[in-house]
Design an enzyme around this catalytic site. Structure first.
Site, PDB file in Angstrom:
ATOM      1  N   LYS A  42       7.471   7.119 -28.662  1.00 55.99           N
ATOM      2  CA  LYS A  42       8.443   6.173 -28.112  1.00 55.99           C
ATOM      3  C   LYS A  42       9.365   5.693 -29.226  1.00 55.99           C
ATOM      4  O   LYS A  42       8.910   5.192 -30.255  1.00 55.99           O
ATOM      5  CB  LYS A  42       7.743   4.975 -27.486  1.00 55.99           C
ATOM      6  CG  LYS A  42       8.728   3.959 -26.863  1.00 55.99           C
ATOM      7  CD  LYS A  42       8.027   2.699 -26.386  1.00 55.99           C
ATOM      8  CE  LYS A  42       7.749   1.739 -27.497  1.00 55.99           C
ATOM      9  NZ  LYS A  42       8.967   0.976 -27.928  1.00 55.99           N
ATOM     10  N   ASP A  69      13.251   3.984 -25.455  1.00 56.40           N
ATOM     11  CA  ASP A  69      12.980   2.674 -24.876  1.00 56.40           C
ATOM     12  C   ASP A  69      14.021   1.654 -25.352  1.00 56.40           C
ATOM     13  O   ASP A  69      13.766   0.846 -26.239  1.00 56.40           O
ATOM     14  CB  ASP A  69      11.564   2.240 -25.286  1.00 56.40           C
ATOM     15  CG  ASP A  69      11.193   0.859 -24.790  1.00 56.40           C
ATOM     16  OD1 ASP A  69      11.742   0.428 -23.759  1.00 56.40           O
ATOM     17  OD2 ASP A  69      10.352   0.201 -25.445  1.00 56.40           O
ATOM     18  N   LEU A  70      15.213   1.690 -24.738  1.00 58.28           N
ATOM     19  CA  LEU A  70      16.291   0.772 -25.117  1.00 58.28           C
ATOM     20  C   LEU A  70      16.538  -0.304 -24.059  1.00 58.28           C
ATOM     21  O   LEU A  70      17.350  -1.194 -24.256  1.00 58.28           O
ATOM     22  CB  LEU A  70      17.586   1.549 -25.385  1.00 58.28           C
ATOM     23  CG  LEU A  70      17.519   2.581 -26.522  1.00 58.28           C
ATOM     24  CD1 LEU A  70      18.895   3.199 -26.757  1.00 58.28           C
ATOM     25  CD2 LEU A  70      16.987   1.963 -27.812  1.00 58.28           C
ATOM     26  N   LYS A  71      15.864  -0.197 -22.922  1.00 59.05           N
ATOM     27  CA  LYS A  71      15.928  -1.229 -21.872  1.00 59.05           C
ATOM     28  C   LYS A  71      17.383  -1.611 -21.539  1.00 59.05           C
ATOM     29  O   LYS A  71      17.782  -2.764 -21.625  1.00 59.05           O
ATOM     30  CB  LYS A  71      15.144  -2.468 -22.288  1.00 59.05           C
ATOM     31  CG  LYS A  71      13.673  -2.201 -22.582  1.00 59.05           C
ATOM     32  CD  LYS A  71      12.964  -3.488 -22.987  1.00 59.05           C
ATOM     33  CE  LYS A  71      11.484  -3.244 -23.244  1.00 59.05           C
ATOM     34  NZ  LYS A  71      11.233  -2.454 -24.476  1.00 59.05           N
ATOM     35  N   ASP A  74      23.247  -3.869 -18.372  1.00 60.32           N
ATOM     36  CA  ASP A  74      24.662  -4.201 -18.471  1.00 60.32           C
ATOM     37  C   ASP A  74      25.292  -3.931 -17.109  1.00 60.32           C
ATOM     38  O   ASP A  74      24.599  -3.584 -16.155  1.00 60.32           O
ATOM     39  CB  ASP A  74      25.324  -3.365 -19.577  1.00 60.32           C
ATOM     40  CG  ASP A  74      26.463  -4.103 -20.273  1.00 60.32           C
ATOM     41  OD1 ASP A  74      27.315  -4.699 -19.548  1.00 60.32           O
ATOM     42  OD2 ASP A  74      26.518  -4.080 -21.509  1.00 60.32           O
ATOM     43  N   THR A 132       5.637  -7.268 -20.822  1.00 54.49           N
ATOM     44  CA  THR A 132       4.204  -7.554 -20.890  1.00 54.49           C
ATOM     45  C   THR A 132       3.868  -8.631 -21.918  1.00 54.49           C
ATOM     46  O   THR A 132       2.720  -9.075 -21.993  1.00 54.49           O
ATOM     47  CB  THR A 132       3.404  -6.276 -21.212  1.00 54.49           C
ATOM     48  OG1 THR A 132       3.969  -5.637 -22.356  1.00 54.49           O
ATOM     49  CG2 THR A 132       3.419  -5.324 -20.030  1.00 54.49           C
ATOM     50  N   GLN A 203       0.930  -9.469 -27.211  1.00 54.94           N
ATOM     51  CA  GLN A 203       0.909  -9.088 -25.804  1.00 54.94           C
ATOM     52  C   GLN A 203       0.092 -10.087 -24.997  1.00 54.94           C
ATOM     53  O   GLN A 203      -0.938 -10.580 -25.462  1.00 54.94           O
ATOM     54  CB  GLN A 203       0.327  -7.681 -25.624  1.00 54.94           C
ATOM     55  CG  GLN A 203       1.147  -6.576 -26.262  1.00 54.94           C
ATOM     56  CD  GLN A 203       2.471  -6.332 -25.568  1.00 54.94           C
ATOM     57  OE1 GLN A 203       2.711  -6.812 -24.478  1.00 54.94           O
ATOM     58  NE2 GLN A 203       3.348  -5.589 -26.221  1.00 54.94           N
TER      59      GLN A 203
END
Length: 241
Positions: A42, A69-71, A74, A132, A203
């Site tokens: 990742k 995984d840049l989420k 926009d 999470t 977490q």
């Protein structure tokens, strides 16, 4: 013994080792230690900020499937245009925030399909539900959402599926409810995984790898228990203890 080995390989293929480091050499050292294990890698915001797309190409050359995984979150047009560029990097999975809404997710799914088809390989696109690291109390008090966290995650997952996404990022604690409300092949990618011998750290909604798979998670994102270990490959194999 042979049967045990097959099971370990199968489980390893469900693991996404999170390269949450700042430097190219550190990332490559971890990757080389894990090469041939069957796991994913990742690449998140931290590593991408320091190394950019070149890092993805180097990790792909080592034979790993890559979860970028840049989420993305926009306006729909911006996400659509950005995601086309990321697909060209050769990633195997990418994510957006479900809270960006139906149109944003639908545009992202369509762009990934169209751009991936041109290249002969269509990545999976998944939606982030609730981080999470966030507890139930934080979710209610800080975010001001009226329904409880589990209900909110399930509703976002249903919206993501409707928009054409391949799955979601969610805690294993919500995985069973997501499974009940989505199609059988809907992916659940689960961060916040900590083996029994590791600390929870930052977490909040945590399960062990074995518990998460039993709950219905498709892939497990695991960072420091593997990447901060003196022997990342050995730590990967120890996940199932």
């Amino acid at each position: 013994m042979e049967g045990y080995r097959v099971e370990v390989i199968s489980n390893n293929q469900r693991v996404m080792a999170a390269l949450d480091v700042q430097g190219r050499e550190e990332a490559l050292a971890i990757a080389r230690a894990l090469q041939g294990s069957g796991c994913w890698l990742k690449v998140g915001l931290e590593l991408y900020a320091y190394t950019g797309p070149a890092m993805i190409h180097e990790l792909k050359a080592l034979g790993f499937p890559i979860f970028l995984d840049l989420k993305l979150h926009d306006i729909p047009t911006t996400v659509e245009r950005a995601i086309r560029g990321f697909v060209q990097c050769g990633v195997d999975m990418i994510n957006v925030h479900c809270s960006g809404g139906y149109d944003m997710m639908a545009r992202a799914a369509s762009a990934v399909q169209e751009e991936g088809s041109k290249l002969g390989s269509v990545p999976k696109v998944i939606g982030v539900t609730v981080l999470t690291s966030m507890s139930e109390d934080q979710f209610r008090l800080e975010m001001g959402v009226q329904r409880n966290l589990r209900e909110h995650v399930v509703e976002l997952a249903k919206l993501a599926e409707k928009a054409g996404l391949d799955g979601v990022v969610a805690s294993a604690r919500e995985a069973k409810d997501i499974r009940k409300n989505t199609k059988a092949n809907f992916l659940i990618v689960t961060p916040g995984i900590r083996p029994a011998w590791s600390d929870a750290q930052d977490q909040a909604r945590v399960l062990t790898p074995t518990e998460a798979l039993a709950a219905g998670s498709s892939y497990l994102v695991i960072g420091r228990p593997i990447t901060r270990s003196e022997d990342p490959r050995q730590a990967l194999e120890r996940l199932w203890e």
